[in-house]
Scaffold this active site. Structure first.
Site, PDB file in Angstrom:
ATOM      1  N   VAL A 190      42.503  44.958  48.406  1.00 44.08           N
ATOM      2  CA  VAL A 190      43.825  45.052  48.022  1.00 44.08           C
ATOM      3  C   VAL A 190      44.797  45.230  47.347  1.00 44.08           C
ATOM      4  CG1 VAL A 190      45.818  44.384  50.354  1.00 44.08           C
ATOM      5  CG2 VAL A 190      43.722  43.871  50.834  1.00 44.08           C
ATOM      6  N   GLY A 199      40.666  41.368  44.155  1.00 46.46           N
ATOM      7  CA  GLY A 199      40.223  42.296  45.202  1.00 46.46           C
ATOM      8  C   GLY A 199      40.433  43.418  45.604  1.00 46.46           C
ATOM      9  N   GLU A 253      45.090  35.885  35.072  1.00 48.86           N
ATOM     10  CA  GLU A 253      44.375  35.581  35.015  1.00 48.86           C
ATOM     11  C   GLU A 253      42.532  37.243  34.608  1.00 48.86           C
ATOM     12  OE1 GLU A 253      43.496  32.938  38.500  1.00 48.86           O
ATOM     13  OE2 GLU A 253      44.242  35.212  39.747  1.00 48.86           O
TER      14      GLU A 253
END
Length: 499
Positions: free
Chosen positions: A274, A272, A295
């Site tokens: 952020v 993401g 991951e």
């Protein structure tokens, strides 16, 4: 054979499999109603893209497919979106990010099961879940023995291929053939015969560069040239920059205090904007020889490679905004020796995460005063995406860090609340909370101490008075016995902020 282009002939090096090249409609015909599909793809990378379109067309024509779909994690709109809009899905697990699929799940039209990602391959192999009828796998090539070379993700593909009756391959020629060799496929044996996973540092290789596949299982190979959908690019605003600065200073202070080593232990970061923005800040930091055991390999990690900050990346997928994907392919030789793509039961392995002392950095929707985190549900009932791999890393990390802005909806809502509406990660596993306001170190603190430090360090100033009133009221009503939570005080907080 004459209809097969030269690129496909070069990439399919097994004569038996080459004979099975066909169109997407012909391949989709192998999929029958009520089947369970094990599909490649993780964080909108390495998922199949053309067969799903034919399945959606059948559903739109009135066929009740009612498919159960297992993936690695989220897939792009070419799969999750088209099948959700066509009403072709019965069940989807273990993670998704598509808005139309999310709406179908929240409306009860699609069954959804949310589990930590490291469990998914083992649950399939242990037959806790449905038998896999067909594995639908995106590949960059098929070797001389019929084994499959994945593209930009592994996820649970190796387990789906091993368990499936049939395999359909989408061979994506937009992915450079030189991706071959980047993967490290290793599958654990069932308990109690599971051996230790012999990864001592992120760049170690313990498996094969291909997914083992009996060529007789492959019933169709379809050509694709569709790029991964990729993740949305999120501009770095002032709050993101402050969060990054706060996190970097905290890590520097931990090294100075002797609580962290230098170079740092391997990093993990959730997907993401952020996380990407926070990681971008490491480029300007003094940290060197960083490694990643995560991951997902994100665009920000590649920026750190370019800056000479990052030595090795272990992940199960590579994902970035779509405009960057083509650029990455052009320069893949620069990165391929630093990246290892593994199955998600290895990339998210609790054993390896704990042993390497991984620093885990994940985002949340909301955090409460006691250190509980909500990663997956809005207002406790509307699914956003799912818990994903954050559970695997949070519970096992050497240092478990969560980051969020202190407010949402243009500052109208506080992301620091009296009690989260849904708990994904409990106070037992959360060590550090970071917002643009500051850093709350929760290690060794009781409930009252945690609440106070979160208010002072992480909450937005305009919400701090209401949060303090809540805490005072809760303590009075509970007489500070154990867990100072009161629904009456929480209602008072919600009314006060609403007013």
């Amino acid at each position: 054979m004459s209809d097969i282009n030269e690129e496909m002939k070069k990439r399919i090096r097994n004569a038996e499999v080459l004979k099975k090249v066909c169109g997407a409609k012909e391949a989709a015909a192998f999929v029958q109603p009520n089947m369970t599909l094990g599909v490649s793809g993780f964080t909108q990378a390495g998922y199949t893209k053309v067969v799903a379109k034919e399945l959606a067309a059948r559903a739109q024509a009135g066929e009740n497919l009612s498919l159960t779909v297992y993936s690695g994690a989220s897939m792009g709109d070419e799969f999750d979106g088209v099948l959700a809009r066509a009403g072709a899905l019965y069940c989807r697990m273990p993670y998704q990010t598509n808005k139309d699929l999310r709406e179908s799940i929240n409306q009860g039209k699609v069954k959804y099961v949310d589990i930590p990602l490291s469990m998914m391959p083992k649950w399939v192999r242990n037959k806790y879940l449905n038998h896999i009828d067909i594995a639908l796998i995106e590949a960059a090539a098929i070797d001389e023995n019929g084994n499959i070379i994945p593209t930009m993700s592994v996820g649970a593909s190796e387990s789906y291929v091993a368990c499936a009756d049939k395999v359909i391959v989408e061979l994506n020629t937009s992915v450079p053939a030189c991706v071959e060799g980047m993967h490290d496929i290793y599958m654990t044996e069932p308990a109690p015969n599971t051996k230790p996973i012999n990864i001592l540092k992120p760049g170690d290789r313990i498996g094969t560069p291909y997914i083992l596949c009996d060529p007789s299982k492959i019933v169709a190979v379809v050509q694709s040239d569709v790029l991964d959908g990729g993740v949305k690019d999120m501009p770095v605003d002032d709050d993101f920059k402050k969060m990054s600065d706060n996190l970097i200073k905290f890590l520097e202070d931990e090294i100075a205090a002797g609580r962290l080593c230098d170079p740092l232990p391997p990093l993990q970061a959730g997907i993401g904007g952020v996380s990407n923005a926070v990681l971008e800040g490491l480029k300007e930091s003094n940290f060197k020889h960083l490694t990643v055991f995560s991951e997902v390999a994100q665009g920000s990690f590649l920026t750190l490679v370019d800056a000479g900050k990052l030595d090795a990346i272990s992940a199960t997928s590579i994902t970035m905004p779509k405009p960057q994907i083509a650029e990455f392919y052009k320069n893949i030789e620069r990165y391929r020796d630093k990246i290892v793509l593994r199955p998600m039961e290895i990339s998210n392995s609790p054993e390896v995460i704990r042993r390497l002392g991984v620093i885990s950095i994940n985002t949340v929707i909301e955090a409460d005063l006691y250190g509980n985190m909500n990663s997956s549900y809005i207002d406790g009932s509307r699914l956003m995406n799912g818990v994903g791999g954050s559970g695997d890393f949070c519970q096992n990390a050497g240092l478990s860090i969560f980051i969020t802005k202190s407010t949402a909806k243009d500052g109208k809502l506080s992301c620091i609340v009296p009690i989260v509406s849904h708990i994904d990660h409990t106070i037992k596993n959360v060590h550090i909370l970071v917002t643009e306001q500051g850093v709350a170190d929760l290690r060794g603190l009781d409930e009252f101490e945690r609440a106070n430090v979160i208010i002072e360090k992480c909450a937005h100033p305009k919400f701090r008075p209401a949060l303090k009133k809540y805490l005072e009221k809760a303590l009075v009503l509970t007489e500070y016995i154990g867990y100072p939570y009161s629904e009456e005080a929480a209602m008072m907080f919600r009314k006060e902020v609403a007013d």
